[in-house]
Design an enzyme around this catalytic site. Structure first.
Site, PDB file in Angstrom:
ATOM      1  N   SER A  39       1.020  -0.983   0.346  1.00 63.18           N
ATOM      2  CA  SER A  39      -0.219  -0.173  -0.453  1.00 63.18           C
ATOM      3  C   SER A  39       1.089   1.720  -0.126  1.00 63.18           C
ATOM      4  O   SER A  39       2.013   1.831  -0.981  1.00 63.18           O
ATOM      5  CB  SER A  39      -1.037   0.129   1.125  1.00 63.18           C
ATOM      6  OG  SER A  39      -1.987   1.183   1.390  1.00 63.18           O
ATOM      7  N   THR A  40       0.946   2.220   0.741  1.00 67.95           N
ATOM      8  CA  THR A  40       1.557   3.548   0.772  1.00 67.95           C
ATOM      9  C   THR A  40       2.475   2.792   1.232  1.00 67.95           C
ATOM     10  O   THR A  40       3.252   2.268   1.835  1.00 67.95           O
ATOM     11  CB  THR A  40       1.548   4.346   1.999  1.00 67.95           C
ATOM     12  OG1 THR A  40       0.046   4.587   2.375  1.00 67.95           O
ATOM     13  CG2 THR A  40       2.349   5.837   2.185  1.00 67.95           C
TER      14      THR A  40
ATOM     15  N   ASP B 299      -4.163  -4.759   6.111  1.00 67.85           N
ATOM     16  CA  ASP B 299      -5.401  -5.556   5.024  1.00 67.85           C
ATOM     17  C   ASP B 299      -3.783  -6.490   4.251  1.00 67.85           C
ATOM     18  O   ASP B 299      -2.654  -6.246   4.247  1.00 67.85           O
ATOM     19  CB  ASP B 299      -5.180  -4.632   3.800  1.00 67.85           C
ATOM     20  CG  ASP B 299      -6.155  -5.531   2.568  1.00 67.85           C
ATOM     21  OD1 ASP B 299      -5.986  -6.385   3.029  1.00 67.85           O
ATOM     22  OD2 ASP B 299      -5.947  -4.798   1.542  1.00 67.85           O
TER      23      ASP B 299
ATOM     24  N   HIS C  60      -2.622  -1.010  -3.229  1.00 66.61           N
ATOM     25  CA  HIS C  60      -3.805  -0.179  -3.039  1.00 66.61           C
ATOM     26  C   HIS C  60      -3.458   1.302  -4.130  1.00 66.61           C
ATOM     27  O   HIS C  60      -2.657   1.853  -3.669  1.00 66.61           O
ATOM     28  CB  HIS C  60      -3.667   0.384  -1.942  1.00 66.61           C
ATOM     29  CG  HIS C  60      -3.965  -1.248  -0.560  1.00 66.61           C
ATOM     30  ND1 HIS C  60      -4.154  -1.057   0.253  1.00 66.61           N
ATOM     31  CD2 HIS C  60      -4.423  -2.138  -1.135  1.00 66.61           C
ATOM     32  CE1 HIS C  60      -3.759  -2.005   0.792  1.00 66.61           C
ATOM     33  NE2 HIS C  60      -4.831  -2.888  -0.256  1.00 66.61           N
TER      34      HIS C  60
ATOM     35  N   MET D 198       0.367   1.266   5.690  1.00 72.06           N
ATOM     36  CA  MET D 198      -0.655   1.832   6.677  1.00 72.06           C
ATOM     37  C   MET D 198      -2.206   0.010   6.603  1.00 72.06           C
ATOM     38  O   MET D 198      -2.035  -0.017   5.452  1.00 72.06           O
ATOM     39  CB  MET D 198      -1.234   3.174   6.124  1.00 72.06           C
ATOM     40  CG  MET D 198      -1.720   3.527   7.512  1.00 72.06           C
ATOM     41  SD  MET D 198      -2.436   5.090   7.735  1.00 72.06           S
ATOM     42  CE  MET D 198      -4.246   4.584   6.593  1.00 72.06           C
TER      43      MET D 198
END
Length: 341
Positions: free
Chosen positions: A164-165, A286, A190, A283
């Site tokens: 993600s991030t 998930d 993401h 973050m």
């Protein structure tokens, strides 16, 4: 909860006022300063130490992409890029995500669009600040050496990766080391729907493997990497004599659609061959539960370590629940997959 402090950086006074107005309506957000250019922003970041920075892309003297790179190297802080999502803007936005921007929003095209999604992103970004690693050694942006398979090493039949991030940059580094004949690889990163196609193309340029945005129905083939499309459907591995991919409808899982948990869970349930799961910077949580299911199904499971993660959230949760067999710096993950070292 303390209010999230924000520094707004944009060369347009009108745009700064629009952003400030959109944020001022939320009692959990306070705009602590404004800056018209990166030089002014640098001084205000030192003086105000904001939780989050909103940053324009096109500015005089130094553009937002250049300034973002300085921020992430010298003073890691959650940054939300605010730009027009034209074709050139989309490329600039993807570059920003690669460097480590938390997210991107479009400037309003009409007075009716007043950054409705921005306050929520600000609060998410503020929560991520404490988990942002200082990254003592910035990862190399050059083309990496190809990870070599150790003699006698048994490669997995499938690799599954979630991020993600900070994952745009992390995936660029990991896939640059993938050999052309890598096992079939499936990825959930993401990203907004507008960016996954161009990101897949960028990964394809840096990797010796072939990288595609998944369309659904693809047979999983060696030397192929499949990136889940953003914005609406989960990507899963389907069982069969020739395992394939499917894009399915469904509710958000762990706050996301596509979800890393859903992908990893489908691998654990439906893929009968050997497999490897990797969870990278991001973050939230998930992917943690799905990675645990993969480990329980006999998979090798790897997690990015804290020092090399932009946001040590997803890998941390996965490690804490026992899903991660081994934590590694980002630069060693591909080598571990292909050579065991």
């Amino acid at each position: 909860m303390c209010a999230a402090s924000v520094l707004v950086v944009d060369d347009s006074a009108t745009m700064r006022a629009l952003i400030k107005h959109a944020l001022s309506r939320d009692p959990e957000i306070v705009v602590v300063g404004e800056a018209a250019n990166p030089f002014e922003a640098r001084d205000k970041m030192k003086a105000l130490d904001p939780d989050v920075v909103t940053l324009d892309v096109e500015m005089p003297n130094m553009n937002g992409i250049e300034f973002l790179e300085k921020i992430m190297t010298l003073r890691p802080t959650p940054v939300i890029m605010v730009s027009n999502l034209t074709a050139p803007g989309a490329a600039a936005t993807l570059a920003a995500l690669e460097i480590g921007a938390f997210d991107c929003v479009a400037k309003p095209s009409a007075r009716g669009n007043m950054f409705i999604e921005l306050p929520g992103l600000i609060k998410e970004a503020a929560r991520a600040k404490s988990g942002m690693a200082k990254r003592r050694n910035a990862p190399s942006r050059g083309r990496s050496a190809v990870a070599k398979t150790a003699r006698g090493a048994k490669l997995p039949d499938l690799i599954a990766i979630g991020s993600s991030t900070g994952g745009v940059e992390a995936l660029m580094q990991v896939l640059a080391e993938f050999p052309a004949n890598c096992p079939p690889t499936v990825i959930v990163q993401h990203l907004p729907a507008a960016f996954t196609g161009s990101f897949a193309a960028r990964l394809d340029r840096v990797s010796r493997a072939r990288v595609f945005e998944a369309k659904g129905g693809e047979e999983l083939l060696p030397g192929h990497v499949y990136l889940a499309p953003g914005g609406g459907r989960h990507m899963v591995v389907k069982a069969g004599t020739r395992p394939s991919l499917s894009l399915i409808e469904g509710e958000t899982v762990s706050g996301h659609r596509p979800s890393v948990d859903v992908l990893f869970g489908s691998v654990a349930k439906n893929f009968s061959g050997s497999h490897c799961g990797v969870i990278l910077t991001g973050m939230g949580r998930d992917g943690a539960q799905g990675l645990l299911e993969m480990r329980q199904a006999g998979a090798q499971t790897l997690g990015q370590d804290e020092d090399s993660s932009l946001v040590y959230g997803m890998p941390r949760v996965a490690h804490e629940i026992g899903a991660v067999e081994r934590q590694l710096p980002l630069g060693r993950i591909a080598r571990q997959i292909f050579s065991g070292g």
